[in-house]
Design an enzyme around this catalytic site. Structure first.
Site, short mmCIF file in Angstrom:
data_model
loop_
_atom_site.label_atom_id
_atom_site.label_comp_id
_atom_site.label_asym_id
_atom_site.label_seq_id
_atom_site.Cartn_x
_atom_site.Cartn_y
_atom_site.Cartn_z
N THR A 165 0.88 -1.17 0.00
CA THR A 165 0.00 0.00 0.00
C THR A 165 0.91 1.21 0.00
O THR A 165 1.98 1.18 0.61
CB THR A 165 -0.87 -0.02 1.26
OG1 THR A 165 -1.82 -1.06 1.13
CG2 THR A 165 -1.58 1.30 1.50
N VAL B 66 -14.20 -3.12 1.31
CA VAL B 66 -13.60 -1.79 1.39
C VAL B 66 -12.80 -1.72 2.67
O VAL B 66 -13.31 -2.07 3.74
CB VAL B 66 -14.68 -0.69 1.34
CG1 VAL B 66 -14.08 0.67 1.60
CG2 VAL B 66 -15.39 -0.70 0.00
N GLY B 67 -11.56 -1.32 2.56
CA GLY B 67 -10.69 -1.28 3.73
C GLY B 67 -10.65 0.10 4.35
O GLY B 67 -11.55 0.93 4.16
N GLY C 266 -6.29 -3.38 7.34
CA GLY C 266 -7.31 -2.33 7.25
C GLY C 266 -8.41 -2.45 8.28
O GLY C 266 -8.87 -1.44 8.82
N1 ASP Z 1 -4.58 -0.96 4.71
C1 ASP Z 1 -4.71 -1.67 3.47
C2 ASP Z 1 -6.07 -2.33 3.41
O1 ASP Z 1 -6.45 -2.94 4.38
C3 ASP Z 1 -3.66 -2.73 3.25
C4 ASP Z 1 -2.25 -2.36 3.58
O2 ASP Z 1 -1.97 -1.24 4.02
O3 ASP Z 1 -1.36 -3.22 3.40
O4 ASP Z 1 -6.70 -2.30 2.40
#
Ligand code: ASP
Length: 306
Positions: free
Chosen positions: A167, A196-197, A221
């Protein structure tokens, strides 16, 4: 101390052979974001530029290189926030756009809404003249390989998070002391369709307020959402904590309270910055006063001239 740009390329555990790519990419993105200031760009311009560079880099889980959902498709989330006015824009579960972060900025600037999702976000992209790209062009051999591996009924859920990193996010302060944040992701590996994260949710996947600072997080997330990680960090800063102290307090809370790991880049309006994480690794880079700082493991802070 101003201006400054700090970026991350995701928290997690990255295989050795991909670590170099990830470190090179964050350095390039921090330089690219910082260069925007030379032509009079704002903090918002700088974070969008830095994140666009990383979305275009297939080494990251954002734009091209995004992880696949359980059906083998690419659905991306992105958020921007402007600390001057608290204006923000986001897209969630959006398909077939190369740069979700630019679309998120358009949502902020061209609509009265904060977030557009799925097909509605695609329709908005078309209306704005954003070219639609083939889904295939966003998929790399690496992301397809990991998707297949994780579909296997014997896939080890811990191992499946190996290589789950990428990310991307950025925070910046410009010469006027305005702060901004931007975060973009393909989400979690083999997520359900429509998941949806944290990334497109204000206060979770980012927050920017000129009165306190700006945050862009990465990590699990669902855990980030439970503790509203970005806003929690700024809350601690409002209580007098430094960006580093506030980040560590909030990351520790997320680990202890909901067993979530992650990382953050943070700035305050004076240009004090922090890159902190509770995961094994997080690639990050910061550009300030002609110096580039970067690291991957805990305790690292390498420097080189910009
Ligand atoms: N936070 C992101 C999600 O959950 C994933 C990540 O940061 O690796 O979509």
């Amino acid at each position: 101390m101003l201006p400054v740009v700090v970026v991350h390329g995701g928290a997690g555990h990255i295989p050795k052979d991909r670590a170099e790519l990830s470190c090179a990419g964050v350095r390039e993105a921090a330089r690219g974001g910082y260069a925007v200031f030379k032509t009079g760009g704002s903090a918002m311009d700088a974070v969008v530029e830095a994140v666009t560079i990383m979305e275009n880099n297939p080494a990251y889980n954002a734009g091209r290189g995004s992880v696949l959902n359980v059906k083998g498709g690419v659905e991306m989330d992105a958020l921007v926030m402007d600390g001057r006015t608290l204006a923000s824009g986001a897209v969630s579960a959006v398909r077939r756009v190369a740069n979700p972060i630019q679309l998120a900025r358009m949502v902020m600037e061209k609509t009265s809404h904060l977030c557009l999702t799925a097909e509605g976000a695609s329709q908005f992209a078309r209306a704005m003249g954003v070219p639609e790209v083939e889904e295939e062009s966003l998929i790399t051999d690496y992301s397809r390989m990991r998707w297949k591996k994780n579909l296997h009924p014997d896939a080890n859920p811990v191992e499946s998070q190996m290589g789950k990193m990428g990310t991307v996010g950025a925070v910046a302060v410009d010469a006027e002391g305005n702060v901004a944040c931007a975060t973009s992701t393909g989400g979690m590996i083999n997520k359900m369709e429509g998941r949806v994260g944290d990334t497109p949710c204000v206060g979770c996947g980012g927050y920017a307020d000129n009165q306190t600072g700006a945050v862009s997080p990465t990590g699990h997330g669902e855990a980030i959402m439970k503790v509203t990680l970005s806003r929690l960090i700024l809350f601690h800063m409002e209580q007098g904590k430094s960006p580093e102290e506030a980040s560590d307090m909030a990351l520790t809370y997320m680990k202890e309270r909901v067993s979530g790991l992650g990382g953050v880049v943070v700035v305050d309006p004076k240009g004090t910055w922090a890159a902190r994480f509770s995961s094994l690794q997080m690639s990050w880079a910061a550009a300030q006063q002609g110096q580039l700082h970067y690291g991957l493991y805990h305790g690292e802070d390498f420097t080189e001239p910009i």
